[in-house]
Design a protein around this motif. Structure first.
Motif, PDB file in Angstrom:
ATOM      1  N   ALA A  88      17.112 -36.903 -84.118  1.00 42.79           N
ATOM      2  CA  ALA A  88      18.441 -36.435 -83.728  1.00 42.79           C
ATOM      3  C   ALA A  88      19.528 -37.259 -84.413  1.00 42.79           C
ATOM      4  CB  ALA A  88      18.594 -36.510 -82.208  1.00 42.79           C
ATOM      5  N   ALA A  89      19.324 -38.572 -84.505  1.00 40.19           N
ATOM      6  CA  ALA A  89      20.309 -39.446 -85.147  1.00 40.19           C
ATOM      7  C   ALA A  89      20.441 -39.117 -86.631  1.00 40.19           C
ATOM      8  CB  ALA A  89      19.898 -40.907 -84.966  1.00 40.19           C
ATOM      9  N   ALA A  90      19.315 -38.852 -87.288  1.00 41.16           N
ATOM     10  CA  ALA A  90      19.359 -38.521 -88.718  1.00 41.16           C
ATOM     11  C   ALA A  90      20.027 -37.176 -88.963  1.00 41.16           C
ATOM     12  CB  ALA A  90      17.940 -38.530 -89.300  1.00 41.16           C
ATOM     13  N   LEU A  91      19.741 -36.183 -88.104  1.00 45.39           N
ATOM     14  CA  LEU A  91      20.371 -34.869 -88.267  1.00 45.39           C
ATOM     15  C   LEU A  91      21.882 -34.957 -88.028  1.00 45.39           C
ATOM     16  CD1 LEU A  91      20.035 -31.841 -88.767  1.00 45.39           C
ATOM     17  CD2 LEU A  91      19.676 -31.539 -86.316  1.00 45.39           C
ATOM     18  N   ALA A 105      23.352 -39.827 -80.490  1.00 43.36           N
ATOM     19  CA  ALA A 105      22.030 -39.204 -80.409  1.00 43.36           C
ATOM     20  C   ALA A 105      21.125 -39.952 -79.441  1.00 43.36           C
ATOM     21  CB  ALA A 105      21.388 -39.154 -81.795  1.00 43.36           C
ATOM     22  N   VAL A 106      21.097 -41.271 -79.545  1.00 41.47           N
ATOM     23  CA  VAL A 106      20.242 -42.074 -78.657  1.00 41.47           C
ATOM     24  C   VAL A 106      20.656 -41.867 -77.207  1.00 41.47           C
ATOM     25  CG1 VAL A 106      19.646 -44.438 -77.980  1.00 41.47           C
ATOM     26  CG2 VAL A 106      19.678 -43.803 -80.403  1.00 41.47           C
ATOM     27  N   LEU A 107      21.963 -41.882 -76.946  1.00 42.44           N
ATOM     28  CA  LEU A 107      22.460 -41.733 -75.575  1.00 42.44           C
ATOM     29  C   LEU A 107      22.152 -40.351 -75.006  1.00 42.44           C
ATOM     30  CD1 LEU A 107      24.128 -42.793 -73.180  1.00 42.44           C
ATOM     31  CD2 LEU A 107      26.164 -41.925 -74.335  1.00 42.44           C
ATOM     32  N   LEU A 108      22.493 -39.290 -75.767  1.00 43.34           N
ATOM     33  CA  LEU A 108      22.355 -37.944 -75.220  1.00 43.34           C
ATOM     34  C   LEU A 108      20.900 -37.482 -75.155  1.00 43.34           C
ATOM     35  CD1 LEU A 108      25.444 -36.033 -76.646  1.00 43.34           C
ATOM     36  CD2 LEU A 108      25.083 -36.955 -74.364  1.00 43.34           C
ATOM     37  N   VAL A 109      20.087 -37.881 -76.112  1.00 42.32           N
ATOM     38  CA  VAL A 109      18.656 -37.540 -76.027  1.00 42.32           C
ATOM     39  C   VAL A 109      18.036 -38.260 -74.829  1.00 42.32           C
ATOM     40  CG1 VAL A 109      16.417 -37.739 -77.172  1.00 42.32           C
ATOM     41  CG2 VAL A 109      18.410 -37.009 -78.474  1.00 42.32           C
ATOM     42  N   GLY A 110      18.471 -39.511 -74.595  1.00 37.77           N
ATOM     43  CA  GLY A 110      17.994 -40.238 -73.419  1.00 37.77           C
ATOM     44  C   GLY A 110      18.424 -39.566 -72.131  1.00 37.77           C
TER      45      GLY A 110
END
Length: 309
Positions: A38-41, A255-260
């Motif tokens: 997600a972070a890369a996209l 990305a890290v926050l929202l995927v978490g």
């Protein structure tokens, strides 16, 4: 100094995710991979923003990479790294044609064309029997020698791609991208080929998206058309806006926050999307420049407070 801080911050987040893969359980390791993807996209979406365009076709190129990998895995026994490269190159080739046609328009028109292209690709996957139709493709596995280490590999490669895009952004070419966003007429007046440069920027981001899509296919083992609809681009935009688009760290943190948050909210059943949407709305209302913008503003206030004393 700020440039080094961005690179160090991205590398540190990558190391934390790798440590979680190493010391966490199977679910935690898989979650770290999805955060990295997600972070890369989201970072590839931000890369096209350097020329001032919002690329809603990012999900389409992500899907092209994934379906190229899935097709190869189901038909021929080609080496793993060859498959990765071919998936990225296919996305690159399609993006050059697409960008060469569509980058002549700007703003909302380009966004809408990207949206339409993403949905057209999703329908193509749905109606093509060779691509599995609505059922998609199954049995997409990394080679046996890599399988125990695939989560490490995918996470590390995603962050290497993010750092690679940051290096391009900091280069002379990246400065031309930003200058085009600010005033393309000035860039044109000094002899730079603005349209060709836009296509190059778009192609780089799309090649990265295609490679990430390939990693997605191997990580999930199964792909279907629904995985690559316009909602994927919407989520990437949410990561970018929540984290902050002005900083390279923004899409990574978002990305890290929202995927978490999404992972935690899955246990809430039907409330998952409500919670996820609320997090985005609150971030946009109270932090219009994202988390990184809020932190930067807070640092400025603290600095001014100390100076006043």
């Amino acid at each position: 100094m700020t440039e080094h801080k961005d690179s160090i911050g991205i590398a540190l987040i990558g190391c934390v995710l790798l440590a979680c893969v190493a010391f966490g359980g199977s679910y935690t390791g898989s979650l770290m991979v999805w955060m990295a993807l997600a972070a890369a996209l989201a970072s590839s979406l931000r890369f096209v923003l350097l020329i001032g365009e919002l690329n809603f076709a990012s999900a389409a190129f992500y899907g092209i990479g994934a379906y190229c990998t899935g097709t190869i895995a189901n038909t021929v026994d080609w080496p793993f790294f060859v498959t990765l490269v071919l998936s990225s190159l296919l996305a690159l080739g399609v993006s050059i044609v697409f960008g060469g046609i569509t980058l002549k328009v700007k703003g909302p028109y380009f966004l809408l064309i990207g949206f339409a292209f993403t949905e057209a690709m999703r329908l193509l996957y749905t109606r093509t029997d060779a691509l599995g139709g609505n059922s998609g493709l199954v049995g997409i596995f990394p080679p046996m020698w890599l399988d125990p280490y695939y989560k490490y590999f995918a996470t590390a490669l995603c962050f290497a791609l993010i750092l690679g895009m940051l290096a391009i952004e900091r280069s002379h070419l990246g400065k031309i991208f930003i200058a085009i966003r600010d005033n393309e007429n000035v860039v044109r007046s000094v002899g730079n080929r603005v349209f060709l440069t836009k296509v190059v920027c778009f192609a780089i981001a799309s090649a990265v998206a295609g490679l990430i899509g390939s990693l997605h296919a191997y990580a999930n083992n199964v792909i279907s058309p629904l995985d690559f609809g316009f909602m994927l681009s919407t989520f990437a935009l949410a990561y970018l806006k929540v984290g902050g688009e002005d900083s390279p760290l923004g899409p990574v943190i978002g990305a890290v926050l929202l995927v978490g948050v999404a992972s935690w909210a899955q246990s809430m059943g039907g409330s998952e999307h409500i919670l996820y949407g609320a997090a985005i709305v609150l971030s946009v209302l109270f932090m219009p420049k994202g988390l990184m913008g809020a932190l930067s503003s807070l640092r400025g206030q603290l600095r001014d407070g100390k100076g006043g004393r």
